[in-house]
Design an enzyme around this catalytic site. Structure first.
Site, PDB file in Angstrom:
ATOM      1  N   ASP A   1      24.022  -9.457   9.220  1.00 49.91           N
ATOM      2  CA  ASP A   1      23.458 -10.437   8.823  1.00 49.91           C
ATOM      3  C   ASP A   1      24.350 -12.003   8.897  1.00 49.91           C
ATOM      4  O   ASP A   1      23.575 -13.017   8.952  1.00 49.91           O
ATOM      5  CB  ASP A   1      23.509 -10.517   7.487  1.00 49.91           C
ATOM      6  CG  ASP A   1      22.548  -9.032   6.817  1.00 49.91           C
ATOM      7  OD1 ASP A   1      21.745  -8.616   7.733  1.00 49.91           O
ATOM      8  OD2 ASP A   1      22.898  -8.821   5.739  1.00 49.91           O
TER       9      ASP A   1
ATOM     10  N   ARG B   1       0.196  -8.193  17.499  1.00 49.25           N
ATOM     11  CA  ARG B   1       0.513  -7.079  16.783  1.00 49.25           C
ATOM     12  C   ARG B   1       1.921  -7.412  16.020  1.00 49.25           C
ATOM     13  O   ARG B   1       2.796  -8.185  16.474  1.00 49.25           O
ATOM     14  CB  ARG B   1       0.815  -5.694  17.795  1.00 49.25           C
ATOM     15  CG  ARG B   1      -0.367  -5.199  18.617  1.00 49.25           C
ATOM     16  CD  ARG B   1      -1.230  -4.333  17.687  1.00 49.25           C
ATOM     17  NE  ARG B   1      -2.294  -3.875  18.144  1.00 49.25           N
ATOM     18  CZ  ARG B   1      -3.277  -4.363  18.484  1.00 49.25           C
ATOM     19  NH1 ARG B   1      -3.765  -5.580  17.890  1.00 49.25           N
ATOM     20  NH2 ARG B   1      -4.575  -3.775  18.991  1.00 49.25           N
TER      21      ARG B   1
HETATM   22  O1  F6P Z   1      23.102  -5.956   5.208  1.00 51.16           O
HETATM   23  C1  F6P Z   1      22.809  -5.479   6.271  1.00 51.16           C
HETATM   24  C2  F6P Z   1      21.105  -4.990   6.397  1.00 51.16           C
HETATM   25  O2  F6P Z   1      21.170  -4.283   7.492  1.00 51.16           O
HETATM   26  C3  F6P Z   1      20.308  -5.906   5.989  1.00 51.16           C
HETATM   27  O3  F6P Z   1      20.006  -6.747   7.290  1.00 51.16           O
HETATM   28  C4  F6P Z   1      19.059  -5.001   5.389  1.00 51.16           C
HETATM   29  O4  F6P Z   1      18.163  -5.807   4.586  1.00 51.16           O
HETATM   30  C5  F6P Z   1      19.856  -4.124   4.752  1.00 51.16           C
HETATM   31  O5  F6P Z   1      21.327  -4.077   5.209  1.00 51.16           O
HETATM   32  C6  F6P Z   1      19.207  -2.736   4.777  1.00 51.16           C
HETATM   33  O6  F6P Z   1      19.889  -1.966   3.861  1.00 51.16           O
HETATM   34  P1  F6P Z   1      19.729  -0.350   3.782  1.00 51.16           P
HETATM   35  O7  F6P Z   1      20.693   0.163   4.689  1.00 51.16           O
HETATM   36  O8  F6P Z   1      19.995  -0.131   2.241  1.00 51.16           O
HETATM   37  O9  F6P Z   1      18.285  -0.314   3.909  1.00 51.16           O
END
Ligand code: F6P
Length: 362
Positions: A143, A262
């Site tokens: 992120d 899409r």
């Molecule tokens: O913080 C990293 C991340 O991959 C985010 O980009 C995403 O929203 C989230 O984790 C997804 O988390 P999880 O593994 O709980 O689905």
């Protein structure tokens, strides 16, 4: 050289580059003749009685596969006792005490915690867990929402994964004269979408930090000299009056305006993929910096890269520098977050490239 016993732990969501950092730490520690243990499954493993650990050295660590994604130490199970479930059950104090006891029982001189802004914020908040040892954190996350560091482990590989994904989509997009609305991860930070969008020369990049106008987005796409391309949408955007996946909401509105399109969801491929060179260099830099910090008995610090310089800063500085928000999962906890700044160069570059990036900077 003073003998030390160090622990390594990966917490939060995984990303590519974790194994490279672990390998570089293990190798550097072995050259110093230190002992290294890996805590398995993050705080899950530390909460277990006794804590789940493995010995790490160059014989057990598969050097040749240290560029592979995931973490050889694992990041934790969903259905178990962790900060979130302990907080929900009102047992956070007992949970923290157990972690503290485990670390004491392990007799560590130092712990390297490889985590994202959630884990780093918790380390700052519940610092008593790590009392009596040297706590050195290494920031990792796709992120790129950790304040005070120019890069986090896993970000560049995630960008590359998105770029490779979009390169493939563009080939089929061209054949069918259609657009792809690609939804990226990133939580409520737009860095991943912005970087990947500029890299593939998307026609539009929509991120949480900048308001967008669907009519202007549609106008922009209609005016394009191509009839195919990428519209990069960060998962964290909200579209007033709509709920659901942002890419689907935008896709429906494009369809209603007669734009063939899409949706595409690269999902967890963004956290996978062989670690790219720049992430490996970052891993080497952070591991080296962390090992020196341990030698110097630093504690409650994290490694950062600032304008090409690798160094440590205190967790206090990290926490104070970001935008502090309530942790969505842990009652009473706050996280420190970084976002795309309004004067980010990449925004100007994207605009100059003719990419629609939205309307007004928030
Ligand atoms: O913080 C990293 C991340 O991959 C985010 O980009 C995403 O929203 C989230 O984790 C997804 O988390 P999880 O593994 O709980 O689905």
């Amino acid at each position: 050289m003073v003998h030390k016993k160090i622990g390594i732990m990966t917490t939060g969501g995984d990303c590519s580059g974790l194994n490279t950092v672990i390998q570089r730490l293990v190798d550097g520690a072995e050259r110093r003749k230190w002992d290294v243990i890996g805590v398995q499954d993050g705080t899950d493993g530390l909460y277990a009685n006794p804590a789940r650990t493995i010995e790490l050295n160059n014989n057990v660590f598969q050097f040749a596969s240290s560029h592979l994604a995931g973490s050889i130490l694992s990041n934790g199970h969903a259905a178990t006792t962790n900060f979130e479930s302990a907080a929900r059950a009102g047992k956070l104090a007992a949970f923290n005490k157990r972690l503290q006891k485990s670390l004491k029982d392990l007799n560590l001189d130092a712990l390297v915690l490889i985590g994202g802004n959630g884990s780093l914020s918790l380390a700052h908040l519940y610092r008593e867990i790590y009392s009596g040892l040297s706590l050195v954190c290494i920031p990792k996350t796709i992120d790129m929402d950790v304040p005070l560091t120019d890069k986090t482990i896993g970000f560049d590989t995630a960008v590359q994964q998105l770029v490779s994904y979009c390169d493939q989509l563009l080939l089929t997009a061209r054949s069918h004269h259609r657009w792809f609305v690609v939804q990226t991860m990133g939580r409520d930070c737009g860095q991943l979408a912005l970087h990947a969008g500029v890299a593939v020369a998307a026609d539009a990049i929509v991120i949480p930090e900048i308001k967008f106008d669907i009519d202007n987005l549609i106008k922009h796409i209609k005016q394009s000299k191509r009839d195919y391309g990428i519209i990069m949408v960060a998962e964290g955007i909200s579209v007033r009056g709509h709920s659901g996946k942002p890419a689907e909401i935008i896709s429906r509105q494009l369809s209603a305006a007669g734009i063939a399109n899409r949706t595409a969801f690269p999902e967890y491929t963004q956290r996978a993929g062989d670690t790219v060179a720049t992430d490996r260099i970052l891993a080497a830099g952070f591991a080296d910096t962390a090992l020196h910090a341990i030698e110097n008995n630093e504690t409650y610090v994290m490694t950062v890269l600032q304008n090409g310089e690798y160094k440590t800063i205190s967790l206090d500085e990290f926490f104070a520098a970001g935008k502090q928000q309530k942790d969505p999962n842990i009652i009473g906890a706050m996280t420190s977050n970084a976002y795309v700044e309004p004067d980010d160069d990449l925004l100007h570059i994207a605009t100059d490239m003719g990419i629609y990036i939205g309307e007004k900077r928030k």
